[in-house]
Design a protein around this motif. Structure first.
Motif, short mmCIF file in Angstrom:
data_model
loop_
_atom_site.label_atom_id
_atom_site.label_comp_id
_atom_site.label_asym_id
_atom_site.label_seq_id
_atom_site.Cartn_x
_atom_site.Cartn_y
_atom_site.Cartn_z
N ALA A 83 11.28 8.79 58.08
CA ALA A 83 11.57 10.04 58.79
C ALA A 83 13.08 10.28 58.86
O ALA A 83 13.54 11.41 58.68
N PHE A 84 13.84 9.22 59.09
CA PHE A 84 15.30 9.34 59.13
C PHE A 84 15.82 9.78 57.76
O PHE A 84 16.66 10.67 57.66
N ARG A 86 14.25 11.46 55.43
CA ARG A 86 13.90 12.87 55.21
C ARG A 86 14.83 13.79 55.98
O ARG A 86 15.29 14.81 55.47
N ALA A 87 15.13 13.43 57.23
CA ALA A 87 16.01 14.27 58.06
C ALA A 87 17.41 14.34 57.45
O ALA A 87 18.02 15.42 57.41
N GLU A 90 17.78 16.78 54.61
CA GLU A 90 17.80 18.20 54.96
C GLU A 90 19.16 18.68 55.44
O GLU A 90 19.33 19.85 55.75
N ARG A 125 23.00 18.81 64.18
CA ARG A 125 22.16 18.22 63.14
C ARG A 125 21.96 16.72 63.31
O ARG A 125 20.85 16.24 63.51
N ARG A 128 20.52 15.16 66.56
CA ARG A 128 19.18 15.65 66.88
C ARG A 128 18.09 14.87 66.13
O ARG A 128 16.91 15.07 66.37
N ILE A 129 18.51 13.99 65.25
CA ILE A 129 17.56 13.14 64.55
C ILE A 129 17.11 12.05 65.52
O ILE A 129 17.95 11.30 66.04
N GLY A 166 12.47 7.60 53.04
CA GLY A 166 11.94 8.95 53.05
C GLY A 166 11.24 9.30 51.75
O GLY A 166 10.80 10.41 51.56
#
Length: 177
Positions: A83-84, A86-87, A90, A125, A128-129, A166
């Protein structure tokens, strides 16, 4: 994939100038065009050549500063790390991200316009992860060296690559970035 001296010579020419014509590459490595083209296509198909890029002066397009961020997550489960990853993928300002050994979990290279832009990126950004425990930022004052891969040597074959966190492939190295 085993690389011979001609493959390495081709890579060296293309690493220096990805826009070199087939005729220029062929002449530089001592092969005719057809076998040179065949070798290039094989290395592209095998993933040795991952793409062709252009070097852009970051300051010329408004990104005057580079920040190196060392970051630690609060948990290390596979799903959290994916998840980290992938974040991070982005966030366009994140140029490179490495899962590393040592005191921190990740080393991240970020392009920003200035300190205020970095502060905005942190608030809007990066922070907020979910799952970030600690981070340390350092602004790059000057790049002392940027090098191409040393292709003269014949190292032993590389181990199979593992997908990045990710599930995304690590970004291709951008020349000059």
């Amino acid at each position: 994939m085993e690389l011979d001296k001609f493959d390495r010579a081709i890579l060296k020419v293309l690493q220096r100038d990805a826009r070199a014509s087939l005729q220029e590459v062929s002449a530089a490595v001592g092969l005719s065009s057809t076998p040179c083209w065949t070798r290039i296509k094989r290395m592209e198909a095998e993933g040795v050549i991952q793409g062709y890029t252009v070097r852009i002066d970051p300051a010329a397009v408004g990104y005057a500063d580079t920040v190196i961020v060392e970051l630690t997550l609060d948990a290390h489960g596979e799903d959290k790390m994916e998840a980290f990853g992938r974040a991070l993928g982005e966030i366009p300002e994140v140029l490179e991200a490495f899962l590393v050994s040592g005191e921190y979990d990740y080393l991240i290279r970020i392009a920003v316009r200035d300190t205020r832009d970095y502060e905005r990126l942190l608030r809007e950004r990066l922070y907020r992860i979910p799952g970030i425990r600690h981070s340390k930022s350092s602004f790059v004052l000057r790049r002392l060296k940027e090098a191409e891969l040393p292709l003269e040597a014949s190292p032993s074959p590389a181990p199979k690559r593992v997908k990045a966190a990710g599930g995304a492939r690590p970004p291709a190295r951008k020349r000059g970035g």
